[in-house]
Design a protein around this motif. Sequence first.
Motif, PDB file in Angstrom:
ATOM      1  N   LEU A 295     -11.790   0.276   5.933  1.00  0.00           N
ATOM      2  CA  LEU A 295     -10.237   1.018   5.209  1.00  0.00           C
ATOM      3  C   LEU A 295     -10.246   1.105   4.111  1.00  0.00           C
ATOM      4  O   LEU A 295      -9.831   1.993   2.866  1.00  0.00           O
ATOM      5  CB  LEU A 295      -8.927  -0.037   5.815  1.00  0.00           C
ATOM      6  N   ILE A 296     -10.886   0.068   3.409  1.00  0.00           N
ATOM      7  CA  ILE A 296     -11.052   0.132   1.673  1.00  0.00           C
ATOM      8  C   ILE A 296     -11.861   0.839   1.362  1.00  0.00           C
ATOM      9  O   ILE A 296     -11.678   1.629   0.383  1.00  0.00           O
ATOM     10  CB  ILE A 296     -11.779  -1.547   0.938  1.00  0.00           C
ATOM     11  N   ARG A 297     -13.191   1.880   2.184  1.00  0.00           N
ATOM     12  CA  ARG A 297     -14.173   2.808   1.804  1.00  0.00           C
ATOM     13  C   ARG A 297     -13.207   4.216   1.813  1.00  0.00           C
ATOM     14  O   ARG A 297     -13.034   5.662   0.483  1.00  0.00           O
ATOM     15  CB  ARG A 297     -15.058   2.243   2.363  1.00  0.00           C
ATOM     16  N   LEU A 298     -12.666   4.393   2.784  1.00  0.00           N
ATOM     17  CA  LEU A 298     -11.888   4.925   3.148  1.00  0.00           C
ATOM     18  C   LEU A 298     -10.777   5.310   2.250  1.00  0.00           C
ATOM     19  O   LEU A 298     -10.454   6.755   1.473  1.00  0.00           O
ATOM     20  CB  LEU A 298     -11.260   5.661   5.143  1.00  0.00           C
ATOM     21  N   ASN A 299      -9.587   4.637   1.851  1.00  0.00           N
ATOM     22  CA  ASN A 299      -9.453   5.077   0.881  1.00  0.00           C
ATOM     23  C   ASN A 299      -9.042   5.143  -0.685  1.00  0.00           C
ATOM     24  O   ASN A 299      -9.016   5.825  -1.731  1.00  0.00           O
ATOM     25  CB  ASN A 299      -8.213   3.401   0.635  1.00  0.00           C
ATOM     26  N   ILE A 300     -10.427   4.163  -1.114  1.00  0.00           N
ATOM     27  CA  ILE A 300     -11.235   4.887  -2.239  1.00  0.00           C
ATOM     28  C   ILE A 300     -11.906   6.352  -2.590  1.00  0.00           C
ATOM     29  O   ILE A 300     -11.273   6.888  -3.208  1.00  0.00           O
ATOM     30  CB  ILE A 300     -13.378   3.473  -2.705  1.00  0.00           C
ATOM     31  N   ASP A 301     -12.270   6.887  -1.112  1.00  0.00           N
ATOM     32  CA  ASP A 301     -12.549   8.037  -1.239  1.00  0.00           C
ATOM     33  C   ASP A 301     -11.250   9.056  -1.433  1.00  0.00           C
ATOM     34  O   ASP A 301     -11.003  10.316  -1.679  1.00  0.00           O
ATOM     35  CB  ASP A 301     -13.368   8.583   0.034  1.00  0.00           C
ATOM     36  N   PHE A 302      -9.954   8.573  -0.578  1.00  0.00           N
ATOM     37  CA  PHE A 302      -8.555   9.185   0.132  1.00  0.00           C
ATOM     38  C   PHE A 302      -8.482   9.812  -1.122  1.00  0.00           C
ATOM     39  O   PHE A 302      -7.753  10.929  -1.551  1.00  0.00           O
ATOM     40  CB  PHE A 302      -7.967   8.905   0.497  1.00  0.00           C
ATOM     41  N   TRP A 303      -8.275   8.589  -1.937  1.00  0.00           N
ATOM     42  CA  TRP A 303      -7.506   8.519  -3.331  1.00  0.00           C
ATOM     43  C   TRP A 303      -7.756   8.823  -4.124  1.00  0.00           C
ATOM     44  O   TRP A 303      -7.197   9.347  -5.190  1.00  0.00           O
ATOM     45  CB  TRP A 303      -6.553   7.293  -3.461  1.00  0.00           C
ATOM     46  N   THR A 304      -9.349   9.156  -4.888  1.00  0.00           N
ATOM     47  CA  THR A 304      -9.619  10.101  -5.771  1.00  0.00           C
ATOM     48  C   THR A 304     -10.386  11.437  -5.534  1.00  0.00           C
ATOM     49  O   THR A 304     -10.853  11.862  -5.594  1.00  0.00           O
ATOM     50  CB  THR A 304     -11.582   9.650  -5.856  1.00  0.00           C
ATOM     51  N   TYR A 305      -9.898  11.892  -4.082  1.00  0.00           N
ATOM     52  CA  TYR A 305      -9.595  13.091  -3.299  1.00  0.00           C
ATOM     53  C   TYR A 305      -8.305  13.773  -3.810  1.00  0.00           C
ATOM     54  O   TYR A 305      -8.244  14.846  -4.315  1.00  0.00           O
ATOM     55  CB  TYR A 305     -10.552  13.525  -2.596  1.00  0.00           C
ATOM     56  N   MET A 306      -7.359  13.090  -2.740  1.00  0.00           N
ATOM     57  CA  MET A 306      -5.872  13.512  -2.372  1.00  0.00           C
ATOM     58  C   MET A 306      -5.215  14.372  -4.151  1.00  0.00           C
ATOM     59  O   MET A 306      -4.932  15.389  -3.198  1.00  0.00           O
ATOM     60  CB  MET A 306      -5.486  12.846  -1.366  1.00  0.00           C
ATOM     61  N   PRO A 307      -5.030  13.666  -4.849  1.00  0.00           N
ATOM     62  CA  PRO A 307      -4.574  13.886  -5.805  1.00  0.00           C
ATOM     63  C   PRO A 307      -4.530  15.085  -6.025  1.00  0.00           C
ATOM     64  O   PRO A 307      -3.292  16.025  -7.344  1.00  0.00           O
ATOM     65  CB  PRO A 307      -4.181  12.794  -6.556  1.00  0.00           C
ATOM     66  N   TRP A 308      -6.063  15.778  -6.207  1.00  0.00           N
ATOM     67  CA  TRP A 308      -5.849  17.429  -6.798  1.00  0.00           C
ATOM     68  C   TRP A 308      -5.935  18.569  -6.278  1.00  0.00           C
ATOM     69  O   TRP A 308      -6.346  19.085  -6.574  1.00  0.00           O
ATOM     70  CB  TRP A 308      -7.337  16.873  -7.539  1.00  0.00           C
ATOM     71  N   GLN A 309      -6.335  18.220  -5.260  1.00  0.00           N
ATOM     72  CA  GLN A 309      -6.082  18.809  -3.226  1.00  0.00           C
ATOM     73  C   GLN A 309      -4.432  19.864  -4.159  1.00  0.00           C
ATOM     74  O   GLN A 309      -3.104  19.398  -4.291  1.00  0.00           O
ATOM     75  CB  GLN A 309      -5.761  18.731  -2.588  1.00  0.00           C
ATOM     76  N   SER A 310      -4.428  21.516  -4.265  1.00  0.00           N
ATOM     77  CA  SER A 310      -3.190  22.176  -4.372  1.00  0.00           C
ATOM     78  C   SER A 310      -2.443  21.717  -3.185  1.00  0.00           C
ATOM     79  O   SER A 310      -0.738  22.028  -3.895  1.00  0.00           O
ATOM     80  CB  SER A 310      -3.466  23.731  -4.273  1.00  0.00           C
ATOM     81  N   ASP A 311      -2.231  21.502  -2.152  1.00  0.00           N
ATOM     82  CA  ASP A 311      -0.896  21.118  -0.940  1.00  0.00           C
ATOM     83  C   ASP A 311      -0.152  20.057  -1.177  1.00  0.00           C
ATOM     84  O   ASP A 311       0.625  19.616  -0.682  1.00  0.00           O
ATOM     85  CB  ASP A 311      -1.900  20.738  -0.011  1.00  0.00           C
ATOM     86  N   THR A 312      -1.066  18.804  -2.013  1.00  0.00           N
ATOM     87  CA  THR A 312      -1.189  17.569  -2.046  1.00  0.00           C
ATOM     88  C   THR A 312      -0.911  17.291  -3.316  1.00  0.00           C
ATOM     89  O   THR A 312      -1.151  15.859  -4.028  1.00  0.00           O
ATOM     90  CB  THR A 312      -1.876  16.551  -1.525  1.00  0.00           C
ATOM     91  N   THR A 313      -1.189  17.904  -4.454  1.00  0.00           N
ATOM     92  CA  THR A 313      -1.160  17.861  -5.939  1.00  0.00           C
ATOM     93  C   THR A 313      -0.264  16.016  -6.584  1.00  0.00           C
ATOM     94  O   THR A 313       0.980  16.986  -6.129  1.00  0.00           O
ATOM     95  CB  THR A 313       0.037  18.697  -6.501  1.00  0.00           C
ATOM     96  N   ALA A 314      -0.441  15.345  -6.924  1.00  0.00           N
ATOM     97  CA  ALA A 314      -0.004  14.004  -7.005  1.00  0.00           C
ATOM     98  C   ALA A 314       1.255  13.882  -8.188  1.00  0.00           C
ATOM     99  O   ALA A 314       1.762  12.947  -8.048  1.00  0.00           O
ATOM    100  CB  ALA A 314      -0.803  13.454  -6.806  1.00  0.00           C
ATOM    101  N   PHE A 315       0.869  14.653  -8.967  1.00  0.00           N
ATOM    102  CA  PHE A 315       1.779  14.792 -10.268  1.00  0.00           C
ATOM    103  C   PHE A 315       2.978  14.678  -9.693  1.00  0.00           C
ATOM    104  O   PHE A 315       4.443  14.473 -10.685  1.00  0.00           O
ATOM    105  CB  PHE A 315       1.210  16.094 -11.291  1.00  0.00           C
ATOM    106  N   LEU A 316       3.639  15.980  -9.229  1.00  0.00           N
ATOM    107  CA  LEU A 316       5.080  16.340  -8.648  1.00  0.00           C
ATOM    108  C   LEU A 316       5.742  14.616  -8.102  1.00  0.00           C
ATOM    109  O   LEU A 316       6.519  14.656  -8.873  1.00  0.00           O
ATOM    110  CB  LEU A 316       5.017  17.934  -8.162  1.00  0.00           C
ATOM    111  N   PRO A 317       5.307  14.669  -7.247  1.00  0.00           N
ATOM    112  CA  PRO A 317       6.238  13.460  -6.783  1.00  0.00           C
ATOM    113  C   PRO A 317       6.029  12.857  -7.831  1.00  0.00           C
ATOM    114  O   PRO A 317       6.965  11.472  -7.466  1.00  0.00           O
ATOM    115  CB  PRO A 317       5.269  13.208  -5.679  1.00  0.00           C
ATOM    116  N   LEU A 318       5.120  12.540  -8.545  1.00  0.00           N
ATOM    117  CA  LEU A 318       3.935  11.063  -9.635  1.00  0.00           C
ATOM    118  C   LEU A 318       6.327  11.467 -10.461  1.00  0.00           C
ATOM    119  O   LEU A 318       6.388  10.472 -10.739  1.00  0.00           O
ATOM    120  CB  LEU A 318       3.411  10.775 -10.092  1.00  0.00           C
TER     121      LEU A 318
END
Length: 397
Positions: A295-318
Amino acid sequence: MLIASVFVVFQVLGYHSDTRPPADNDVYRYTVQAHSAAGASPAEAVRRAAADWCGSRYGNDTAFRRVEGAVHAKPEPKVYSDCLDWLIRHDGTTERYKEIFYARPGYPFIAAHIAPLTGVWAALWAVSLAFTLVGGALVIVLIRLAGGGTPAAWVGEILFFTLPTGSIGVQRLTDGPAVTLILAALTGAVLLVRHRSLLPGVLTLCGALALGTFVRYSSFTLLCATLLAASLICLARRRSRHAGTVALAAMSLAGLVGITVGTGLMGWPGASSTMQDTFTDHFKQPDVADPVQQLIRLNIDFWTYMPWQSDTTAFLPLALCGLSLAALWRTDAAVAVLVTAAAFTGVLTVIAHPVFGQYPRLILPLWLLPVLGLPFLAFLRKPAEERAEERAEERHT
């Protein structure tokens, strides 16, 4: 009522468009449960749910091909028959995976009582829509409790229906009902911390946590933990140190212990099962030996990938959450802490289940912070401390 009515009309007009939900398999499992709760045998419940689900996919396939340019596309019966054949004859869903949904009986149980009037498929949609409408009303209540005026409350309701809390909330999933019950629990917490009324706050919070446990207990376990932390922060502030805040801390702790112990006694799957579900393709593969490390490894992969994807850009909700927190803090710091705690359950849910395809619906509670905070940017009022001091000076003079 006008805003809610417009939202209902919009949803009714779009009912048959049946936009593909972010968790198709979850929708199917809730449909099976609803048919079972309505009295169908296990085998019959599977057949009826498969017919509902495949009929929806059949219509969606035709509509999708038409809007992609094939305006004369005709329905393909093979889409329906292949789907039905796969679900009934080749469905490899394991019993351990089904148990995860057996532990969420509230939503399909309510739908089963509406099904005699509408059918199960429509009943699941109607229940989600009804919960979303109640959520809009609770947003109005919360903004008014926080010191906002009527225009601010209207803006909050519009935001609730416009943001993912509305669009995902009406899907045939537990996400919408869970968010509404989180709002109900938050209403009780605000009543307690703002020292409005002890008994209504206690009853509202208890009722929301009890109902939420049977809708999706994992979310309300996290909510109890975040509300406990929020109440301790409020107790550290002199202005919010009173019996209501103490009651909130006690009830949050009791809820955390009660839900954890109660679900364990009922044999409902816990955190370990959730992690194994993630790493074993819904229990179709052998359990992993070190789920926490995975789970720790998956979270590292997830949070270094997800915020920059067009459908899930993290800047807007942040950005929206930052603005909302600032506006709420200036209005009432205690309310800001409580709303942030409720919203943070979305982040914790994603951390516990960091799967990219499920992110939009799992993060849903995070949008409560912009919904409740942004209206105070446009209709800003003086901070609660300033208003209290002015009232004290008026009484003195």
